[in-house]
Motif scaffolding. Sequence first.
Motif, PDB file in Angstrom:
ATOM      1  N   ILE A 118       0.841  -1.202   0.000  1.00  0.00           N
ATOM      2  CA  ILE A 118       0.000   0.000   0.000  1.00  0.00           C
ATOM      3  C   ILE A 118       0.873   1.249   0.000  1.00  0.00           C
ATOM      4  CG2 ILE A 118      -1.677   1.327   1.349  1.00  0.00           C
ATOM      5  CD1 ILE A 118      -2.804  -1.370   2.325  1.00  0.00           C
ATOM      6  N   PHE A 119       1.948   1.253   0.799  1.00  0.00           N
ATOM      7  CA  PHE A 119       2.866   2.398   0.819  1.00  0.00           C
ATOM      8  C   PHE A 119       3.470   2.634  -0.565  1.00  0.00           C
ATOM      9  CE2 PHE A 119       4.095   2.048   5.625  1.00  0.00           C
ATOM     10  CZ  PHE A 119       2.767   2.245   5.957  1.00  0.00           C
ATOM     11  N   GLU A 120       3.856   1.548  -1.234  1.00  0.00           N
ATOM     12  CA  GLU A 120       4.433   1.687  -2.570  1.00  0.00           C
ATOM     13  C   GLU A 120       3.387   2.185  -3.565  1.00  0.00           C
ATOM     14  OE1 GLU A 120       7.685   0.868  -5.499  1.00  0.00           O
ATOM     15  OE2 GLU A 120       7.213   2.002  -3.682  1.00  0.00           O
ATOM     16  N   THR A 121       2.137   1.800  -3.360  1.00  0.00           N
ATOM     17  CA  THR A 121       1.061   2.329  -4.205  1.00  0.00           C
ATOM     18  C   THR A 121       0.878   3.814  -3.961  1.00  0.00           C
ATOM     19  OG1 THR A 121      -0.051   0.170  -4.109  1.00  0.00           O
ATOM     20  CG2 THR A 121      -1.342   2.030  -4.913  1.00  0.00           C
ATOM     21  N   TYR A 122       0.975   4.244  -2.689  1.00  0.00           N
ATOM     22  CA  TYR A 122       0.954   5.678  -2.402  1.00  0.00           C
ATOM     23  C   TYR A 122       2.021   6.396  -3.228  1.00  0.00           C
ATOM     24  CZ  TYR A 122      -1.606   4.683   2.011  1.00  0.00           C
ATOM     25  OH  TYR A 122      -2.512   4.291   2.955  1.00  0.00           O
ATOM     26  N   ARG A 123       3.227   5.838  -3.200  1.00  0.00           N
ATOM     27  CA  ARG A 123       4.344   6.489  -3.885  1.00  0.00           C
ATOM     28  C   ARG A 123       4.099   6.588  -5.387  1.00  0.00           C
ATOM     29  NH1 ARG A 123       8.662   5.624  -6.866  1.00  0.00           N
ATOM     30  NH2 ARG A 123       8.177   3.422  -7.124  1.00  0.00           N
ATOM     31  N   MET A 124       3.547   5.537  -5.956  1.00  0.00           N
ATOM     32  CA  MET A 124       3.340   5.507  -7.394  1.00  0.00           C
ATOM     33  C   MET A 124       2.184   6.389  -7.851  1.00  0.00           C
ATOM     34  SD  MET A 124       5.618   3.358  -8.724  1.00  0.00           S
ATOM     35  CE  MET A 124       4.962   2.752 -10.277  1.00  0.00           C
ATOM     36  N   ALA A 125       1.107   6.451  -7.046  1.00  0.00           N
ATOM     37  CA  ALA A 125      -0.129   7.050  -7.554  1.00  0.00           C
ATOM     38  C   ALA A 125      -0.653   8.253  -6.788  1.00  0.00           C
ATOM     39  CB  ALA A 125      -1.226   5.982  -7.606  1.00  0.00           C
ATOM     40  N   ASN A 126      -0.150   8.483  -5.582  1.00  0.00           N
ATOM     41  CA  ASN A 126      -0.705   9.558  -4.763  1.00  0.00           C
ATOM     42  C   ASN A 126      -0.106  10.914  -5.130  1.00  0.00           C
ATOM     43  OD1 ASN A 126      -0.974  11.238  -2.101  1.00  0.00           O
ATOM     44  ND2 ASN A 126      -2.371   9.519  -1.857  1.00  0.00           N
ATOM     45  N   GLU A 127      -0.924  11.963  -5.035  1.00  0.00           N
ATOM     46  CA  GLU A 127      -0.472  13.324  -5.332  1.00  0.00           C
ATOM     47  C   GLU A 127      -0.813  14.259  -4.178  1.00  0.00           C
ATOM     48  OE1 GLU A 127      -0.499  14.096 -10.008  1.00  0.00           O
ATOM     49  OE2 GLU A 127      -2.510  13.859  -9.201  1.00  0.00           O
ATOM     50  N   ALA A 128      -0.319  13.934  -3.008  1.00  0.00           N
ATOM     51  CA  ALA A 128      -0.620  14.745  -1.828  1.00  0.00           C
ATOM     52  C   ALA A 128       0.006  16.131  -1.945  1.00  0.00           C
ATOM     53  CB  ALA A 128      -0.110  14.046  -0.579  1.00  0.00           C
ATOM     54  N   THR A 129      -0.751  17.136  -1.521  1.00  0.00           N
ATOM     55  CA  THR A 129      -0.280  18.521  -1.518  1.00  0.00           C
ATOM     56  C   THR A 129      -0.726  19.188  -0.233  1.00  0.00           C
ATOM     57  OG1 THR A 129      -0.427  18.682  -3.933  1.00  0.00           O
ATOM     58  CG2 THR A 129      -0.359  20.753  -2.704  1.00  0.00           C
ATOM     59  N   SER A 130       0.194  19.904   0.402  1.00  0.00           N
ATOM     60  CA  SER A 130      -0.138  20.657   1.614  1.00  0.00           C
ATOM     61  C   SER A 130      -0.219  22.144   1.268  1.00  0.00           C
ATOM     62  CB  SER A 130       0.917  20.435   2.706  1.00  0.00           C
ATOM     63  OG  SER A 130       0.889  19.105   3.171  1.00  0.00           O
ATOM     64  N   ILE A 131      -1.281  22.785   1.713  1.00  0.00           N
ATOM     65  CA  ILE A 131      -1.460  24.221   1.516  1.00  0.00           C
ATOM     66  C   ILE A 131      -1.238  24.916   2.850  1.00  0.00           C
ATOM     67  CG2 ILE A 131      -2.993  26.047   0.694  1.00  0.00           C
ATOM     68  CD1 ILE A 131      -2.261  24.004  -1.437  1.00  0.00           C
ATOM     69  N   ARG A 132      -0.393  25.928   2.868  1.00  0.00           N
ATOM     70  CA  ARG A 132      -0.075  26.633   4.112  1.00  0.00           C
ATOM     71  C   ARG A 132      -0.259  28.146   3.945  1.00  0.00           C
ATOM     72  NH1 ARG A 132      -0.579  22.242   5.509  1.00  0.00           N
ATOM     73  NH2 ARG A 132       0.760  20.928   6.821  1.00  0.00           N
TER      74      ARG A 132
END
Length: 245
Positions: free
Chosen positions: A98-112
Amino acid sequence: MSDIGKVAMERDRVYNRHGWTFQERGAGDLAVLWGQNANTQPLFFWLIAYVYSTPGLLARLRTEIAPYCTLSDTMPLEINSMNLPGLFANGPLLKASIFETYRMANEATSIRYVARPVTIDDGACKHELQPGMFISAPHSVNQRDPLVYPEPDQFLSDRFLETDAESGKTVPRYGKVRPWGTGAAMCKGQTFAEREIMVLGAAIISLWDISPASGTWKIPAMIPGTGVKKPLTEMRVVITRRVPP
């Protein structure tokens, strides 16, 4: 209302107990549905695609999951029970996948929000951030960086597995990947979503065989999504009930 699902009925009882109005219920449910459709469900698609297309991984996961997912003795196979605490605590390969899937497909962005003057020196120049500005930190920039992750375009299920120095056990660790954002604004549903994906993944892996309709696995190219990338093209597969050897 006998045809209404148990989950919906239980949610209604909770809402009534706390006196939520219909407007408040709608706002709460919309947030849950948005998270499911933008992140959880697309990510689960990629997880299943990678698990079934990676040689040898499916068999390893079935061995790991088997002690915590009791199947029926008759065909077609059904799940009689699942030991969720056991799965969460002793499913390192599933969690690492699941972690590797996060790396491959996730596009997390933090707004500050910038509350006070900040100077950032990136080595080439200095950036002056003034109060009142908003900044965006796209965590996914590092996820395909070969200096951070060797062979970044390859799905490597063991990438996030480490040996714990104290116990000697193999454990999954996030490392540098940040699928949930960071700081106080980190996704509040992190634990629920991750466990949801583990349970659903364990169920699918235990009960179903999936093969490419064309005879050869080909993972679709990815395009930007709301939170998780989407497949550029459809992916046709053949799904059949699992028949244990």
